[in-house]
Design a protein around this motif. Structure first.
Motif, mmCIF file in Angstrom:
data_model
loop_
_atom_site.group_PDB
_atom_site.id
_atom_site.type_symbol
_atom_site.label_atom_id
_atom_site.label_comp_id
_atom_site.label_asym_id
_atom_site.label_seq_id
_atom_site.Cartn_x
_atom_site.Cartn_y
_atom_site.Cartn_z
ATOM 1 N N VAL B 218 0.838 -1.204 0.000
ATOM 2 C CA VAL B 218 0.000 0.000 0.000
ATOM 3 C C VAL B 218 0.873 1.253 0.000
ATOM 4 O O VAL B 218 0.590 2.227 -0.702
ATOM 5 C CB VAL B 218 -0.956 -0.007 1.212
ATOM 6 N N LEU B 221 2.456 1.925 -3.382
ATOM 7 C CA LEU B 221 1.486 2.382 -4.392
ATOM 8 C C LEU B 221 1.679 3.851 -4.735
ATOM 9 O O LEU B 221 1.458 4.261 -5.872
ATOM 10 C CB LEU B 221 0.063 2.214 -3.846
ATOM 11 N N VAL B 222 2.040 4.660 -3.748
ATOM 12 C CA VAL B 222 2.081 6.105 -3.995
ATOM 13 C C VAL B 222 3.497 6.656 -4.132
ATOM 14 O O VAL B 222 3.666 7.849 -4.316
ATOM 15 C CB VAL B 222 1.333 6.888 -2.897
ATOM 16 N N PRO B 258 2.985 -2.715 -7.669
ATOM 17 C CA PRO B 258 2.175 -2.458 -6.466
ATOM 18 C C PRO B 258 0.679 -2.447 -6.764
ATOM 19 O O PRO B 258 -0.102 -3.103 -6.074
ATOM 20 C CB PRO B 258 2.658 -1.075 -6.005
ATOM 21 N N ILE B 261 -0.522 -6.063 -7.594
ATOM 22 C CA ILE B 261 -0.658 -6.935 -6.424
ATOM 23 C C ILE B 261 -1.846 -6.492 -5.580
ATOM 24 O O ILE B 261 -2.661 -7.306 -5.134
ATOM 25 C CB ILE B 261 0.632 -6.913 -5.576
ATOM 26 N N LEU B 374 -12.512 -1.604 -16.828
ATOM 27 C CA LEU B 374 -11.770 -0.444 -16.337
ATOM 28 C C LEU B 374 -12.461 0.141 -15.106
ATOM 29 O O LEU B 374 -11.840 0.409 -14.083
ATOM 30 C CB LEU B 374 -11.676 0.599 -17.445
ATOM 31 N N VAL B 375 -13.788 0.295 -15.210
ATOM 32 C CA VAL B 375 -14.554 0.850 -14.097
ATOM 33 C C VAL B 375 -14.445 -0.074 -12.886
ATOM 34 O O VAL B 375 -14.213 0.367 -11.763
ATOM 35 C CB VAL B 375 -16.026 1.038 -14.502
ATOM 36 N N LEU B 378 -11.091 0.340 -11.259
ATOM 37 C CA LEU B 378 -10.993 1.607 -10.530
ATOM 38 C C LEU B 378 -11.692 1.480 -9.181
ATOM 39 O O LEU B 378 -11.187 1.939 -8.163
ATOM 40 C CB LEU B 378 -11.680 2.722 -11.325
ATOM 41 N N LEU B 379 -12.866 0.870 -9.199
ATOM 42 C CA LEU B 379 -13.631 0.766 -7.955
ATOM 43 C C LEU B 379 -12.914 -0.138 -6.968
ATOM 44 O O LEU B 379 -12.846 0.161 -5.778
ATOM 45 C CB LEU B 379 -15.036 0.240 -8.239
ATOM 46 N N SER B 382 -9.907 1.777 -5.336
ATOM 47 C CA SER B 382 -9.966 2.909 -4.418
ATOM 48 C C SER B 382 -11.124 2.885 -3.433
ATOM 49 O O SER B 382 -11.016 3.519 -2.403
ATOM 50 C CB SER B 382 -9.982 4.212 -5.205
ATOM 51 N N VAL B 383 -12.212 2.193 -3.707
ATOM 52 C CA VAL B 383 -13.323 2.209 -2.752
ATOM 53 C C VAL B 383 -13.338 0.903 -1.984
ATOM 54 O O VAL B 383 -13.186 -0.159 -2.550
ATOM 55 C CB VAL B 383 -14.675 2.371 -3.479
ATOM 56 N N LYS B 384 -13.465 1.011 -0.719
ATOM 57 C CA LYS B 384 -13.577 -0.220 0.062
ATOM 58 C C LYS B 384 -14.858 -0.168 0.874
ATOM 59 O O LYS B 384 -15.228 0.856 1.387
ATOM 60 C CB LYS B 384 -12.389 -0.360 0.997
#
Lengths: 334, 384
Positions: B218, B221-222, B258, B261, B374-375, B378-379, B382-384
């Motif tokens: 995690v 990742l950034v 990253p 995984i 793709l959608v 993305l979900l 980033s969304v949990k």
């Protein structure tokens, strides 16, 4: 050898090598090292299962360590040293940072980056939220979403060309071929070479990134909006709330977590922004940003010390988000 | 749930109009590039692309034939007959004409213009004219005539031919296109494979330090890839790869891992526990469970990541500039080629627009065909 053939060969070697590695190392573990037979069957199985995860992880860990973790340390080291002509390095302490701090271009880059950090995530998220809320209510919403989402697939360089055409400038009196100047002239104003107007040109560059990132924000926020329990909205309707109250007082608070995620994700993109500035102005007319400043120092001025120092500044700005992400991920796993 | 009884219509109209405005605003710039890529350089610099979709009014100055050669006796004077567009005539109809630059549209087709002292001129819609006058008047240079014509929209494929097929060193995108493809495909496939095994271990195997590793991923990742440029370039030079395809494939693999995984682990953790435990009870090894059960079931996540990585590597400029493109320029990729065109051909919008459109057409096609994945990716990311 032709590059395409070379590519094909690499795929074969790479894929074959990976599959071969995983397959053979597993066989070795199970059949040779700790065979599941003989007097110590149970102990052997346990031992094999202790080692197996690391077999699965090894290539990824090596790549991550070498390509992401090691460079952070090495860049830190480089930022604290100077190259000696003829080879070798010498300790320079914080000299590179001091030199960078006194460079007016760095101040400009830092100021512009902060401007980008304030404007782009805010506007992208706002537009994304607006688009998500509006398109969810109409029948042809999915088509509209596709179109707003589309710039995500376009490269920063492609977007730079697209927007340079929008901002194109012809001297007053000629037919303007850039949409923006055509509108301004149509409304009775004077045409401007938008990208060369200091300070404001930053906003014209930001528009490109907002255009790209709004679709991302919209897709994620739209999913979050759909996840809101209907009872809360229905209860608000029964209580006589108007649509704006429902949106701002019922829906937005419930998706605040997602809004923060979107905001931080776009913030990271902004911190790394390079291509748009590189292709459109290359930092001229006071549009420099950190990543382009760093590229300038590393590959044009060939000053690895100051370039690495600039990279460390970007890393420093990313760190709070990094810590926050890790904190959240750990909280979730518990 | 938004249909608040009794007051739907007014607000609904506002919603529709705002969405139309938003969509137009978002698609307008891209359409501009698309339309421009089908116009000639002259057309682009003469008028905005939005005018290319409609017939345009064009005013051009012509001259009648040289009277000393073309005049014919006619009664007491002379006459010159011909076609202002030339012997074959023109493609477009004349909508108005004039003989003075002060009033270029003074007459309608077929009108008789009085040029003074008995000299007259008549121009028809097809451009043919009749010019009468005495000997003095019909001598020297041919009479100047301004014709207003309506030009229908016209488009050309020449730009694409030039950019894709001409082989011109500065403008050609063909080589860059194949170079981009050569970078992209291995750089998409290899990280998937490496990441899938690691993700399985992080999702379904129990070992000490697992939570720490997930946290590390995690964190990675950034990490900005800007930090990796110099250390890795140095490393590549030391082990002898230098600048080239191998280096760029490795770099993209490392930078993509990253996310790969993270996405794959999140997906695999959600797979039904029963299936995997039943397989274990039946005596399947972890390797068999992974290849026969988990990998096929994870297809949507694999596809999501593949699209991300493809778009990212195809659109990348920085990694290619640092790890691939050497001074010979033989291995240039499309994004780099476009940046170079922006420098050398900043005013040649027809070449720039076409080159840019060639480069964004592939990601756009992938985007519209695989948008669902793709959608989903993305979900999951980033969304949990």
């Amino acid at each position: 050898m032709h590059p395409a053939l070379q590519g094909l060969l690499t795929i074969l070697i790479g894929v074959g090598g990976c599959v071969g590695y995983f397959y053979l190392s597993n066989i070795f573990l199970d059949k040779v090292l700790f065979p599941a037979r003989g007097p110590h069957t149970g102990r052997n199985i346990n031992r094999a299962n202790l080692i197996r995860p690391w077999l699965f992880l090894a290539p990824a860990l090596m790549a991550l360590g070498l390509y992401l973790a090691y460079p952070v340390v090495e860049t830190l080291r480089l930022s604290l040293t100077d190259r000696v002509p003829g080879g070798g390095y010498e300790w320079a302490g914080f000299q590179n940072y001091v030199q960078m701090w006194n460079d007016p271009k760095f101040g400009e880059a830092l100021f512009n980056n902060i401007l980008w950090l304030i404007v782009v995530p805010a506007l992208s998220t706002a537009f994304g939220l607006l688009a998500a809320q509006l398109t969810d209510r109409i029948k042809w919403g999915s088509v509209a979403k596709s179109i707003i989402f589309m710039p995500m697939a376009i490269s920063f360089v492609g977007a730079a060309v697209i927007w340079k055409l929008v901002y194109d400038y012809r001297p007053a009196g000629q037919d303007q071929i850039g949409v923006l100047n055509a509108i301004v002239v149509g409304l009775g104003g004077d045409p401007h070479a938008w990208l060369t107007v200091p300070f404001w040109n930053n906003f014209f560059l930001m528009a490109v990134l907002i255009w790209i990132q709004t679709g991302f924000a919209m897709v994620i926020l739209s999913a979050a909006l759909r996840g809101i329990p209907e009872e809360t909205v229905e209860a608000a309707i029964v209580d006589g709330a108007n649509p704006f109250q429902i949106f701002f007082k019922i829906k937005v608070p419930q998706i605040m977590g997602t809004i923060v995620v979107v905001w931080t994700t776009i913030t990271i993109v902004v911190l790394k922004i390079f291509d748009i500035v590189f292709a459109m102005t290359n930092g001229q007319w006071e549009t420099q940003v950190l990543a382009n400043y760093m590229y300038d120092k590393l590959f044009r001025a060939n000053d690895w010390g100051v370039g690495s120092a600039a990279a460390m500044v970007i890393m420093l700005l990313v760190t709070p988000i990094l810590v926050w992400n890790v904190y959240n991920a750990r909280k979730e796993m518990r | 749930m938004d249909n608040i009884a009794g007051r739907k219509s007014g607000l609904n109209w506002a919603v529709h109009i705002s969405v139309v405005a938003l969509v137009l605003l978002w698609i307008f710039p891209t359409v501009g590039l698309f339309v421009s890529s089908f116009r000639t350089g002259d057309q682009i610099s003469a008028s905005g692309w939005w005018k290319a979709l409609f017939p345009t009014e064009e005013i051009v100055q012509y001259r009648a034939d040289d009277p000393d050669e073309a005049r014919l006796p006619d009664g007491s004077g002379y006459v010159v007959r011909g076609n202002l567009f030339g012997p074959e005539g023109g493609a477009n109809e004349v909508t108005a004409w004039g003989t003075s630059s002060r009033d270029v549209a003074a007459y309608a087709p077929g009108d008789l213009a009085d040029l003074g002292d008995g000299e007259t001129m008549r121009v028809e819609a097809d451009g043919s004219y009749e010019w009468r006058g005495n000997e003095d008047q019909l001598s020297g240079r041919g009479q100047r005539v301004f014709l207003s014509t309506t030009v229908p929209p016209s488009f050309t494929l020449d730009n694409y031919e030039r950019v894709l097929l001409s082989g011109d060193r500065t403008d050609s995108m063909a080589k860059a296109f194949f170079n981009t493809l050569t970078v992209t495909i291995p750089a998409t496939i290899i990280p998937i494979l490496v990441a899938a095994f690691a993700a399985y271990a992080l999702a379904w195997m129990d070992f000490p330090g697992r939570a720490l590793l997930i946290a590390a991923i995690v964190a990675l990742l950034v990490v900005p890839l800007q930090l990796a440029l110099i250390p890795l370039l140095k490393f590549h030079n030391e082990i002898g790869i230098g600048k080239g395809y191998l280096g760029v494939w490795l770099a993209h693999t490392g930078f993509g891992l990253p996310l790969a995984i993270y996405l794959l682990r999140n997906y695999m953790v959600g797979l039904p526990r029963d299936i995997i435990e039943n397989a274990k009870v039946d005596g399947a090894t972890d390797f068999q469970i992974f290849t026969k059960i988990v990998l096929p079931l994870s297809f949507p996540a694999l596809a999501s990541f593949a699209i991300f990585q493809f778009l990212w590597t195809w659109n990348d400029l920085l990694v290619a500039m640092v790890f691939l493109i050497d001074s010979s320029g033989e291995t240039t990729v499309m994004t780099r080629q476009i940046v170079e065109l922006l420098g050398t051909r900043g005013g040649n919008w027809e070449i720039l627009a076409t080159a840019a459109f060639v480069s964004i057409s592939v990601p756009l096609a992938v985007f519209f065909l695989m948008q669902r994945y793709l959608v989903r990716g993305l979900l999951a990311g980033s969304v949990k």
